[in-house]
Write a protein that holds these residues in place. Structure first.
Motif, mmCIF file in Angstrom:
data_model
loop_
_atom_site.group_PDB
_atom_site.id
_atom_site.type_symbol
_atom_site.label_atom_id
_atom_site.label_comp_id
_atom_site.label_asym_id
_atom_site.label_seq_id
_atom_site.Cartn_x
_atom_site.Cartn_y
_atom_site.Cartn_z
ATOM 1 N N TRP A 98 -10.069 -2.781 0.525
ATOM 2 C CA TRP A 98 -8.818 -3.505 0.741
ATOM 3 C C TRP A 98 -8.200 -3.882 -0.597
ATOM 4 O O TRP A 98 -8.891 -4.363 -1.505
ATOM 5 C CB TRP A 98 -9.050 -4.796 1.529
ATOM 6 C CG TRP A 98 -9.373 -4.619 2.957
ATOM 7 C CD1 TRP A 98 -8.512 -4.670 4.024
ATOM 8 C CD2 TRP A 98 -10.678 -4.403 3.518
ATOM 9 N NE1 TRP A 98 -9.190 -4.492 5.202
ATOM 10 C CE2 TRP A 98 -10.530 -4.322 4.923
ATOM 11 C CE3 TRP A 98 -11.952 -4.265 2.978
ATOM 12 C CZ2 TRP A 98 -11.598 -4.122 5.779
ATOM 13 C CZ3 TRP A 98 -13.027 -4.052 3.818
ATOM 14 C CH2 TRP A 98 -12.843 -3.980 5.204
ATOM 15 N N ASP A 99 -6.906 -3.660 -0.703
ATOM 16 C CA ASP A 99 -6.117 -4.125 -1.835
ATOM 17 C C ASP A 99 -4.708 -4.371 -1.316
ATOM 18 O O ASP A 99 -4.000 -3.405 -1.017
ATOM 19 C CB ASP A 99 -6.108 -3.093 -2.971
ATOM 20 C CG ASP A 99 -5.340 -3.582 -4.192
ATOM 21 O OD1 ASP A 99 -5.025 -4.783 -4.243
ATOM 22 O OD2 ASP A 99 -5.060 -2.759 -5.086
ATOM 23 N N PRO A 100 -4.282 -5.638 -1.157
ATOM 24 C CA PRO A 100 -4.927 -6.881 -1.558
ATOM 25 C C PRO A 100 -6.141 -7.225 -0.690
ATOM 26 O O PRO A 100 -6.373 -6.605 0.350
ATOM 27 C CB PRO A 100 -3.821 -7.921 -1.377
ATOM 28 C CG PRO A 100 -2.963 -7.348 -0.277
ATOM 29 C CD PRO A 100 -2.981 -5.857 -0.509
ATOM 30 N N VAL A 101 -6.888 -8.230 -1.141
ATOM 31 C CA VAL A 101 -8.174 -8.544 -0.533
ATOM 32 C C VAL A 101 -8.023 -9.298 0.788
ATOM 33 O O VAL A 101 -6.978 -9.882 1.083
ATOM 34 C CB VAL A 101 -9.043 -9.378 -1.494
ATOM 35 C CG1 VAL A 101 -9.304 -8.626 -2.783
ATOM 36 C CG2 VAL A 101 -8.416 -10.746 -1.767
ATOM 37 N N ILE A 102 -9.128 -9.291 1.548
ATOM 38 C CA ILE A 102 -9.268 -10.164 2.710
ATOM 39 C C ILE A 102 -10.289 -11.269 2.443
ATOM 40 O O ILE A 102 -10.447 -12.163 3.253
ATOM 41 C CB ILE A 102 -9.675 -9.372 3.969
ATOM 42 C CG1 ILE A 102 -10.986 -8.609 3.750
ATOM 43 C CG2 ILE A 102 -8.552 -8.430 4.398
ATOM 44 C CD1 ILE A 102 -11.553 -7.973 5.010
ATOM 45 N N ALA A 103 -11.008 -11.194 1.302
ATOM 46 C CA ALA A 103 -12.037 -12.178 0.927
ATOM 47 C C ALA A 103 -13.056 -12.326 2.052
ATOM 48 O O ALA A 103 -13.099 -13.332 2.751
ATOM 49 C CB ALA A 103 -11.403 -13.516 0.567
ATOM 50 N N PRO A 104 -13.915 -11.319 2.245
ATOM 51 C CA PRO A 104 -14.756 -11.268 3.441
ATOM 52 C C PRO A 104 -15.856 -12.318 3.480
ATOM 53 O O PRO A 104 -16.422 -12.703 2.465
ATOM 54 C CB PRO A 104 -15.365 -9.862 3.362
ATOM 55 C CG PRO A 104 -15.372 -9.545 1.898
ATOM 56 C CD PRO A 104 -14.118 -10.167 1.362
#
Length: 385
Positions: free
Chosen positions: A300-306
């Motif tokens: 993912w870019d931008p992130v989802i911060a998993p």
């Protein structure tokens, strides 16, 4: 402690891609399916508050009697009854180092919990010289833990209280996987490539904490407990329908990665990445691929911060086998459709409920979702309602 439904999504036709904003980088993915998959039709869901008043809940595990174990990052383990009632703190929990991202983190039950009462915890442990990720094995006896023993302690200690990784996954074949992070700094991140340390690694142990003799570095140069390396901060881990371990790790600015870690392989951090540093500078080599380093299944870019992940095996047929991903920033539940190790579709749900730290699939097909806040909540989500 349920309240009325607070969210319902109406199904729509799939569009081209999930709306997620501009990418931080202009890397070309290795395959067409490696990022920004086609959007899946939206799922109608109902969300109820199951329990509230928790302090930064981090991990959840369902118990056979219909109750749940939930960790609170400041250092408390609680049992949550089937009606949402919180117990008093469970005694016997190891002392945690609850600074910044540290504290009491994940919880999981052993496959034979019904007969053994064995659970696993991960936590930030204060040691001489700093802090480390640790995993402990214990027996749950009512509202107490007994026979508590560390089965893994990260080495060397760090002075940085960030990037602990810290998921724990016991398996039906008697293994336990523990994920770690690389403690964030430029100097520390280099240790993700060093197989003589346990920074930025997936660890594989026997259930009692001993090392399986078929681990890739047994008898080689490297820590015997290491399964795979070159990871940044692995905060999602689960066994898939294929029986393999799947992990999800935080990238920097861009480059969150879904991986299916294989024995002894190098997953690239901090040499290659599909993201960039927070200051806009390149990561490592400035490349997204290099010979001898594995590509992520998806990024993912931008992130989802998993946060935590779970494969859906409940009663809602449209989600069968899909991967569910807790997301912290901007906050969402992401659903991925997989065909083998290829992502064929993506959906974003629950984008207005806050920082989702973990997800648990129940036998009846509902989900339990942890909202990481103080006070935090457990939400019960019913798909297809």
């Amino acid at each position: 402690m349920r309240t009325a439904a607070i969210l319902t999504l109406i199904p729509t036709l799939a569009c081209a891609q999930v709306e997620q904003g501009p990418a931080n980088t202009d890397f070309t993915p290795a395959t067409e399916s490696q990022t920004r998959a086609q959007a899946l039709p939206e799922t109608s869901v109902t969300v109820e508050t199951f329990a509230d008043g928790l302090a930064n809940p981090w991990g959840i595990a369902a118990l056979p009697d219909g109750s749940f174990l939930v960790t609170e990052r400041p250092g408390t383990l609680r049992r949550v009854a089937a009606d949402g009632t919180l117990s008093d703190p469970i005694s016997g929990v190891p002392e945690v180092d609850a600074e910044e991202q540290g504290g009491l983190l994940d919880v999981a039950i052993a496959p034979d919990f019904a007969s053994s009462g064995v659970i696993y915890l991960t936590y930030a442990k204060g040691v001489e010289g700093g802090t480390v990720t640790a995993a402990a094995r214990a027996v749950l006896d009512g509202n107490s833990l007994t026979d508590v023993q560390d089965i893994f302690v990260q080495d060397p200690p760090s002075e940085i209280y960030m990037h602990y990784g810290s998921r724990v996954v016991p398996t039906d074949d008697g293994m336990v996987y523990v994920t770690t992070g690389e403690h964030f700094t430029e100097a520390n991140r280099q240790l993700a490539q060093d197989v003589e340390t346990t920074y930025g690694k997936v660890i594989r142990l026997n259930a009692d904490g001993t090392v399986p003799q078929d681990n890739p570095f047994v008898g080689q140069d490297g820590v015997d407990s290491i399964w795979s390396y070159g990871h940044r901060n692995v905060q999602g881990a689960a066994i898939g329908p294929d029986g393999a371990l799947w992990t999800l790790e935080h990238g920097p600015a861009g480059g969150d990665e879904l991986n299916r870690p294989q024995a002894g392989l190098n997953y690239g951090w901090p040499v290659i990445s599909y993201g960039e540093n927070y200051d806009g500078s390149p990561v490592g080599s400035g490349e997204s691929a290099m010979e001898g380093m594995e590509q992520p299944v998806y990024y993912w870019d931008p992130v989802i911060a998993p946060g935590g992940i779970a494969f859906y095996d409940g009663d809602y047929a449209d989600w069968q086998g899909d991967l569910l991903i807790a997301g912290l920033n901007p906050g969402s539940l992401t659903r991925l459709r997989l065909d083998g190790d290829t992502v064929t579709g993506e959906e974003r749900l629950l984008q207005d409920v806050g920082r989702i730290r973990d997800v648990e699939v129940l036998d009846d097909g509902d989900l339990m979702i942890l909202i990481d806040a103080d006070p935090g909540q457990i939400l019960r989500v019913t798909p297809g309602a």
